[in-house]
Enzyme design. Structure first.
Site, PDB file in Angstrom:
ATOM      1  N   TYR A 159       5.652   2.711  -5.525  1.00 27.40           N
ATOM      2  CA  TYR A 159       4.315   2.135  -5.319  1.00 27.40           C
ATOM      3  C   TYR A 159       3.246   3.224  -5.442  1.00 27.40           C
ATOM      4  O   TYR A 159       2.093   2.944  -5.734  1.00 27.40           O
ATOM      5  CB  TYR A 159       4.249   1.435  -3.963  1.00 27.40           C
ATOM      6  N   LYS A 166      -4.186   0.908  -0.827  1.00 31.49           N
ATOM      7  CA  LYS A 166      -4.094  -0.309  -0.012  1.00 31.49           C
ATOM      8  C   LYS A 166      -4.296   0.002   1.472  1.00 31.49           C
ATOM      9  O   LYS A 166      -4.825  -0.838   2.223  1.00 31.49           O
ATOM     10  CB  LYS A 166      -2.749  -0.994  -0.234  1.00 31.49           C
TER      11      LYS A 166
END
Length: 257
Positions: A159, A166
């Site tokens: 990720y 995020k």
């Protein structure tokens, strides 16, 4: 299955971030409409318009407008059109994230300054810009939603830099909830499990994330965009009028493993 009721009847909403019919934002728009809301749907560019238009038509969007969130004039035009047509806005869904591929697929320590800045601007600061413009239209209060992922809390293989991005998005959600709370505007984040969307396909080794979710999540299956939409509809409804600053997981319980 999309619930069919009228608990959002009379509410007006703006949905930003639909790429095609498989997008998380598309699933949310479908449930919003099935629940009685009227919608403004945006598309990012002329190239993407043909993929978003079928979704807008399916939900009977009252407004279908271009919106590149890096274009401040275009952003102002969208909110001006909403004010002219409805005179108010009850909810906003921000479902946007971007990172240059070379930065997304590399280690965090190798992320370029330019790539990080662009990812933060489009994925995070765009929420602030939209919230600022939505605030005066939410005359009777309202709800702002954004879309996060479990990689904001825990390190998820591959990720990469989107994890810190995020995390910033979720922190921004909390701070916006405090800023806008006195106006009775609630701000929350949705955190779905991995979904087979066009945006997610850009993540390296995405198939492994999908298999991990199927194997390890307590419900042993993937979340659907309709299920994310159901949570979104609940959060913009009066059923959730005391919920703000929250991150709502819709991932079959995967985040607890």
């Amino acid at each position: 299955m999309i619930p069919n009721s009228e608990f959002l009847k009379g509410k007006k909403g703006l949905v930003v971030g639909i790429a095609n019919e498989h997008s998380i934002a598309a699933g949310c728009a479908q449930v919003f409409r099935a629940s009685g809301a009227e919608l403004c749907i945006t598309y990012q560019s002329e190239k993407s318009r043909k993929f978003v238009k079928p979704v807008a038509e399916a939900v009977g969007a009252g407004l279908f407008l271009p919106l590149d969130v890096t274009d401040l004039v275009q952003t102002d035009q969208v909110f001006a059109a909403i004010e002219e047509k409805w005179g108010q806005l009850d909810f906003l869904l921000h479902s946007i994230a971007f990172c240059p591929r070379e930065d997304l697929h590399g280690r965090v320590v190798d992320c370029s300054q330019e790539g990080f800045g662009l990812a933060m601007d489009i994925s995070v600061h765009s929420l602030i810009r939209l919230a600022k413009r939505a605030e005066p239209l939410m005359v009777a209060g309202g709800t702002i939603l954004t879309v996060s992922y479990h990689g904001a809390d825990k390190v998820v293989d591959h990720y990469n830099i989107m994890g810190p991005v995020k995390a910033a998005l979720e922190a921004t959600t909390r701070y916006l909830s405090v800023d806008l709370g006195p106006r009775n505007i609630r701000v929350n984040a949705l955190s779905p499990g991995p979904l087979e969307t066009r945006a997610a396909s850009g993540i390296d080794h995405f198939d492994a994330l999908i298999e991990d979710a199927k194997t390890r999540a307590p419900l042993h299956r993937l979340t659907t965009i309709a299920e994310v939409g159901s949570m979104a509809a609940c959060l913009v409804s009066d059923f959730a009028r005391s919920v703000s600053g929250n991150t709502a997981y819709i991932d079959g319980g995967h985040h607890v493993i």
